[in-house]
Design a protein around this motif. Structure first.
Motif, PDB file in Angstrom:
ATOM      1  N   TYR A   1       0.166 -10.599   1.209  1.00  0.00           N
ATOM      2  CA  TYR A   1      -0.867  -9.656   1.633  1.00  0.00           C
ATOM      3  C   TYR A   1      -1.984  -9.506   0.613  1.00  0.00           C
ATOM      4  O   TYR A   1      -3.121  -9.219   0.982  1.00  0.00           O
ATOM      5  CB  TYR A   1      -0.241  -8.276   1.903  1.00  0.00           C
ATOM      6  CG  TYR A   1       0.827  -8.291   2.958  1.00  0.00           C
ATOM      7  CD1 TYR A   1       0.495  -8.224   4.308  1.00  0.00           C
ATOM      8  CD2 TYR A   1       2.170  -8.408   2.619  1.00  0.00           C
ATOM      9  CE1 TYR A   1       1.472  -8.247   5.293  1.00  0.00           C
ATOM     10  CE2 TYR A   1       3.162  -8.433   3.596  1.00  0.00           C
ATOM     11  CZ  TYR A   1       2.803  -8.359   4.919  1.00  0.00           C
ATOM     12  OH  TYR A   1       3.776  -8.394   5.894  1.00  0.00           O
ATOM     13  N   ILE A   2      -1.664  -9.661  -0.664  1.00  0.00           N
ATOM     14  CA  ILE A   2      -2.631  -9.427  -1.734  1.00  0.00           C
ATOM     15  C   ILE A   2      -2.916 -10.734  -2.466  1.00  0.00           C
ATOM     16  O   ILE A   2      -1.997 -11.398  -2.941  1.00  0.00           O
ATOM     17  CB  ILE A   2      -2.119  -8.381  -2.737  1.00  0.00           C
ATOM     18  CG1 ILE A   2      -1.730  -7.083  -2.018  1.00  0.00           C
ATOM     19  CG2 ILE A   2      -3.151  -8.125  -3.822  1.00  0.00           C
ATOM     20  CD1 ILE A   2      -2.868  -6.405  -1.285  1.00  0.00           C
TER      21      ILE A   2
ATOM     22  N   ALA B   1      -5.100  -8.349  -6.972  1.00  0.00           N
ATOM     23  CA  ALA B   1      -4.822  -6.924  -7.128  1.00  0.00           C
ATOM     24  C   ALA B   1      -5.850  -6.273  -8.036  1.00  0.00           C
ATOM     25  O   ALA B   1      -6.268  -6.852  -9.042  1.00  0.00           O
ATOM     26  CB  ALA B   1      -3.421  -6.728  -7.698  1.00  0.00           C
TER      27      ALA B   1
ATOM     28  N   GLY C   1      -8.268  -0.592  -5.201  1.00  0.00           N
ATOM     29  CA  GLY C   1      -6.925  -1.092  -4.960  1.00  0.00           C
ATOM     30  C   GLY C   1      -6.157  -0.216  -4.000  1.00  0.00           C
ATOM     31  O   GLY C   1      -5.449  -0.710  -3.111  1.00  0.00           O
TER      32      GLY C   1
ATOM     33  N   GLU D   1      -7.317  -0.917  -0.575  1.00  0.00           N
ATOM     34  CA  GLU D   1      -6.771  -2.177  -0.072  1.00  0.00           C
ATOM     35  C   GLU D   1      -5.357  -1.994   0.452  1.00  0.00           C
ATOM     36  O   GLU D   1      -4.974  -2.592   1.468  1.00  0.00           O
ATOM     37  CB  GLU D   1      -6.790  -3.235  -1.172  1.00  0.00           C
ATOM     38  CG  GLU D   1      -6.279  -4.592  -0.721  1.00  0.00           C
ATOM     39  CD  GLU D   1      -6.423  -5.651  -1.791  1.00  0.00           C
ATOM     40  OE1 GLU D   1      -6.676  -6.806  -1.440  1.00  0.00           O
ATOM     41  OE2 GLU D   1      -6.280  -5.307  -2.991  1.00  0.00           O
ATOM     42  N   MET D   2      -4.576  -1.170  -0.221  1.00  0.00           N
ATOM     43  CA  MET D   2      -3.201  -0.949   0.228  1.00  0.00           C
ATOM     44  C   MET D   2      -3.132  -0.093   1.488  1.00  0.00           C
ATOM     45  O   MET D   2      -2.331  -0.352   2.384  1.00  0.00           O
ATOM     46  CB  MET D   2      -2.386  -0.315  -0.899  1.00  0.00           C
ATOM     47  CG  MET D   2      -1.994  -1.298  -1.985  1.00  0.00           C
ATOM     48  SD  MET D   2      -1.048  -0.545  -3.331  1.00  0.00           S
ATOM     49  CE  MET D   2      -2.393  -0.001  -4.411  1.00  0.00           C
TER      50      MET D   2
ATOM     51  N   LYS E   1       2.541  -4.159   0.482  1.00  0.00           N
ATOM     52  CA  LYS E   1       1.405  -4.240  -0.441  1.00  0.00           C
ATOM     53  C   LYS E   1       1.720  -3.523  -1.743  1.00  0.00           C
ATOM     54  O   LYS E   1       1.352  -3.992  -2.835  1.00  0.00           O
ATOM     55  CB  LYS E   1       0.150  -3.644   0.206  1.00  0.00           C
ATOM     56  CG  LYS E   1      -0.447  -4.500   1.324  1.00  0.00           C
ATOM     57  CD  LYS E   1      -1.692  -3.841   1.891  1.00  0.00           C
ATOM     58  CE  LYS E   1      -2.385  -4.716   2.924  1.00  0.00           C
ATOM     59  NZ  LYS E   1      -3.605  -4.082   3.484  1.00  0.00           N
TER      60      LYS E   1
ATOM     61  N   TYR F   1       1.546  -5.127  -5.447  1.00  0.00           N
ATOM     62  CA  TYR F   1       0.773  -4.516  -6.532  1.00  0.00           C
ATOM     63  C   TYR F   1       1.679  -4.222  -7.734  1.00  0.00           C
ATOM     64  O   TYR F   1       1.271  -4.384  -8.890  1.00  0.00           O
ATOM     65  CB  TYR F   1       0.088  -3.229  -6.054  1.00  0.00           C
ATOM     66  CG  TYR F   1      -1.381  -3.419  -5.750  1.00  0.00           C
ATOM     67  CD1 TYR F   1      -2.356  -2.913  -6.593  1.00  0.00           C
ATOM     68  CD2 TYR F   1      -1.796  -4.117  -4.618  1.00  0.00           C
ATOM     69  CE1 TYR F   1      -3.712  -3.084  -6.327  1.00  0.00           C
ATOM     70  CE2 TYR F   1      -3.144  -4.301  -4.336  1.00  0.00           C
ATOM     71  CZ  TYR F   1      -4.102  -3.785  -5.201  1.00  0.00           C
ATOM     72  OH  TYR F   1      -5.440  -3.977  -4.939  1.00  0.00           O
TER      73      TYR F   1
END
Length: 368
Positions: free
Chosen positions: A134-135, A138, A180, A183-184, A255, A259
């Motif tokens: 997914y990432i 990060a 960040g 994004e999560m 996610k 991270y």
């Protein structure tokens, strides 16, 4: 795979040993100072300072135990967290520091300084390349990544999106910059609340992709140009730009695991989790409710995944606290977190953490 070691002690004390002393013994027995070379190295101690109005966050006394042990080993510790995505008492470094100090986390009470890892407006970040599902990159608070060693001190509690807020969430979500965190949480782009926007153009000045235009003195975002960096959220003086928390809970958990992997990879790390005041919601709330179970104890491990599983298993063995949200919801799933927040699945973060090599779900519990 060999089971990971998780060390545990309860909250019972004696005339010879109080709780801070007992926590220090737990950490020493688990091998933090013995297995990590702290000498002349910067050590980030990631903790949640608590939202103003919430009283279930960890007392600073526990942080001082960790800090003192690091200093005894020759290290240079600092307490840290990143700014929040939502509007609250920790959305920028100045408010965040005020909150930390008001909640007792000062250099005088903890023995070290507090650094807000992603800077004044939540935009001071380091991009960590990832090959995640997914990432891919990060966005982590700079002070966290500048540290030589990473230590997490977690208040284990419930959470309305992830099931519980444990070590993985403390690290993964907590160390993400505002971009960040977006994004999560977010599957899309930020948006502007026109009623709140004052037309100051701060967002436009800080956008590197010319995504902003103005109509009737109100900002508008061109989604085709927006790259979801989140800088506009950080610089808006009236919080008119927001991120939709529209990602599914399972993907959010995945996610967070990725991270966490970005934060921990390639450097020494150790993790402590206190299962006490297990409130149904995160310490990010400006209030806290009756704990859903009685206090359990203190846990420590080099494996953050095993630590979360051990804490969750310990919670699920406890009776339900009378008068709590959990008692009102009833026990249907034999899982206190699932029963408290039925739309969540905390196991998704564990499964993904194991999949990406973050840790092991199998553990050996060693009581001291």
């Amino acid at each position: 795979m060999e089971k990971s070691k998780v060390y545990y002690t309860n909250f019972h004390t004696t005339f010879r040993e109080n709780l801070p002393q007992k926590l220090a013994r737990l950490i020493k027995t688990a091998g933090m100072s013995e297995q990590i070379d702290f000498q002349n190295k910067y050590a980030a101690v990631k903790i949640h300072f608590g939202e103003l109005g919430n009283l279930s966050f960890l007392r600073p006394n526990y942080a001082k135990v960790v800090v003192d042990l690091i200093k005894e080993a020759g290290g240079k510790p600092f307490l840290t967290d990143c700014n929040t995505l939502y509007v609250g008492s920790r959305k920028n470094a100045l408010d965040h520091l005020d909150t930390a100090y008001e909640n007792g986390f000062s250099p005088f009470s903890t023995g070290c300084h507090v650094l807000i890892a992603d800077g004044l407006k939540g935009t001071d970040e380091i991009l960590v390349p990832m090959d995640g599902e997914y990432i891919k990159e990060a966005k982590i608070g700079r002070a966290v990544m500048d540290a030589d060693i990473f230590i997490s001190l977690t208040h284990f509690k419930g959470h309305e999106s992830t099931g519980f807020g444990g070590t993985l969430k403390n690290i993964g979500m907590g160390c993400g910059s505002r971009a960040g965190k977006m994004e999560m949480h977010n599957a899309g782009k930020p948006h502007v609340t026109e009623e709140t926007c004052i037309g100051c153009h701060a967002c436009e000045k800080n956008c590197a992709h010319d995504a902003f235009s103005f109509e009737n003195k109100k900002a508008m975002i061109n989604s085709s140009r927006c790259v979801s960096c989140g800088r506009c959220i950080g610089v808006c003086p009236v919080d008119a730009i927001e991120s939709d928390c529209d990602e599914s809970n399972d993907i959010l958990n995945c996610k967070i695991a990725e991270y966490t992997h970005a934060v921990l990879k390639d450097r020494p790390n150790f993790h402590i989790s206190l299962v006490m005041d297990v409130s149904p919601y995160c310490d990010c709330h400006s209030e806290n409710d009756i704990p859903i179970i009685p206090d359990v104890g203190m846990f420590a491990s080099f494996d953050p995944v095993a630590l979360d599983v051990a804490c969750a298993d310990a919670v699920n063995k406890q009776p339900v606290m009378a008068g709590s949200v959990l008692e009102k919801h009833g026990s249907h799933h034999h899982d206190h977190f699932k029963d408290t927040h039925p739309t969540t699945n905390w196991k998704s973060s564990i499964e993904h953490g194991v999949k990406i090599g973050l840790g092991n779900a199998e553990y050996e519990l060693i009581s001291i």
